[in-house]
Design a protein around this motif. Structure first.
Motif, mmCIF file in Angstrom:
data_model
loop_
_atom_site.group_PDB
_atom_site.id
_atom_site.type_symbol
_atom_site.label_atom_id
_atom_site.label_comp_id
_atom_site.label_asym_id
_atom_site.label_seq_id
_atom_site.Cartn_x
_atom_site.Cartn_y
_atom_site.Cartn_z
ATOM 1 N N ASP A 105 5.509 5.070 1.979
ATOM 2 C CA ASP A 105 4.832 3.744 1.635
ATOM 3 C C ASP A 105 3.781 3.625 2.899
ATOM 4 O OD1 ASP A 105 5.233 0.810 1.256
ATOM 5 O OD2 ASP A 105 5.852 0.478 2.972
ATOM 6 N N VAL A 106 3.503 2.495 2.841
ATOM 7 C CA VAL A 106 1.873 2.369 4.505
ATOM 8 C C VAL A 106 3.036 1.662 4.835
ATOM 9 C CG1 VAL A 106 0.384 1.975 4.945
ATOM 10 C CG2 VAL A 106 0.693 4.128 3.321
ATOM 11 N N MET A 133 0.911 -1.212 -0.151
ATOM 12 C CA MET A 133 -0.110 0.120 -0.152
ATOM 13 C C MET A 133 1.088 1.600 0.200
ATOM 14 S SD MET A 133 -3.139 0.602 0.338
ATOM 15 C CE MET A 133 -4.819 1.789 0.031
HETATM 16 NI NI NI Z 1 3.191 -1.144 0.751
#
Ligand code: NI
Ligand code: NI
Ligand code: NI
Lengths: 109, 109, 109
Positions: free
Chosen positions: C102-103, C1
Motif C-alpha cells: 500500500d502507498v 495507490m
Molecule cells: Ni492507496
C-alpha cells in the motif's frame, strides 16, 4: 517510520543526495533505468520519521523540479536563404516520482 | 506476508544470502551504493510470512553485525627515533538497515 | 495507490515493460540478480491505482508464465552405435514473484 521511494533523474541525483545527507537523512541509491522518466534515472530509498516526510518531499521538489531545457540540435537544420540554421529544441528534464510506504518495523544494527 | 528490505555491506552480502537460502528464504539482490553505510552496499528483498520476520532479522544481525576492523594504513606513518611506524587505524565495518513493510498481496507464478 | 514490486526473469522483462507501457502503466526497472529465480532477474516498480492491480498482475502472468524450454546440451552426449547423440534437457524458465504494498502517499512532480 516511513520509507520514501523516490525515482529521480540521474543528473539530479548527486545534488539531491548531498542535500539530503547534509540534512541528516540516510539515503540508499539503487540503480534504475527508464520507464517513469524518459532518460536514465536513479531510485533512492530514504527512511524517515513520519513527521519528516513533508520536508523530504519539499527538498526533492526543489532539486528535481520538472523544467524545460533549450538545446540546439545539430542534426536538425532549416535552410533559410542558403544559410543552415540549427533548430533549437526544448527538452523536458527533471521530475520525480515519489512513493511513501508505511514501515512496520525499522532496525539499524 | 511481509517484505523485508535490508541494506547490508557488500562484503557481508554473499554469506548472508547463502545462509538465508539454506534456511529456505527467497532473496532478491539489488545493487545499491552509498548512503546508509559508508562503503558499497547491497539491498536485499526478502519476502516472508509474518511469523518469520524475527528469525530473518536475527540472521541478518548475526551476519552483518557492526564491528571494528583494525587495519594498517601505509600512507600514515609516524617517525619514532628514525623508524617509520605505520599507523593502525580502526574501521567500522558491517551494520545493516532493515525496513519491514506489510504486503497486501503476494503472488508467485 | 499501490506499489507493485515484480521480480521477473531478464529475458521476460523487455516484452513485459513494453506491454505495460502500451497500457499506460509507469514502470521503473531496477537491476537485480539471483535468489527468487535461478538466473538473472529484473525488479520492476509499478505504481497503480488500487483498481488496476488485478489487470497488472494478469499482464505479468501472461508474459512471465513459468514454462519449460527444451534445449540441447552440447556438453552432454550419449554414444549410441558409435554416434554421439546430444542430450536434450528441459529447463524451467519464466516465473515471477510479485509483492503489492500500500502507498500512503504518491507524488509525481
Ligand atoms: Ni492507496
Ligand atoms: Ni511508522
Ligand atoms: Ni501480510
Amino acid at each position: 517510520m516511513k520509507l520514501i521511494i523516490a525515482i529521480v533523474q540521474d543528473e539530479d541525483a548527486p545534488k539531491l543526495i548531498d542535500v539530503l545527507m547534509e540534512n541528516n537523512y540516510s539515503v540508499t541509491k539503487l540503480a534504475s533505468t527508464g520507464g517513469f522518466l524518459k532518460s536514465g534515472n536513479t531510485t533512492l530509498l530514504i527512511g524517515v520519521e513520519k513527521e519528516k516526510v513533508d520536508e523530504v518531499i519539499k527538498i526533492i521538489k526543489e532539486f528535481c523540479q520538472s523544467r524545460k531545457q533549450v538545446t540546439t540540435s545539430p542534426s536538425l537544420t532549416t535552410v533559410s536563404s542558403g544559410v543552415y540554421v540549427p533548430y533549437t529544441i526544448e527538452v523536458q528534464v527533471g521530475g520525480a516520482t515519489i512513493f511513501v510506504v508505511d514501515v512496520d518495523r525499522f532496525e539499524k544494527i
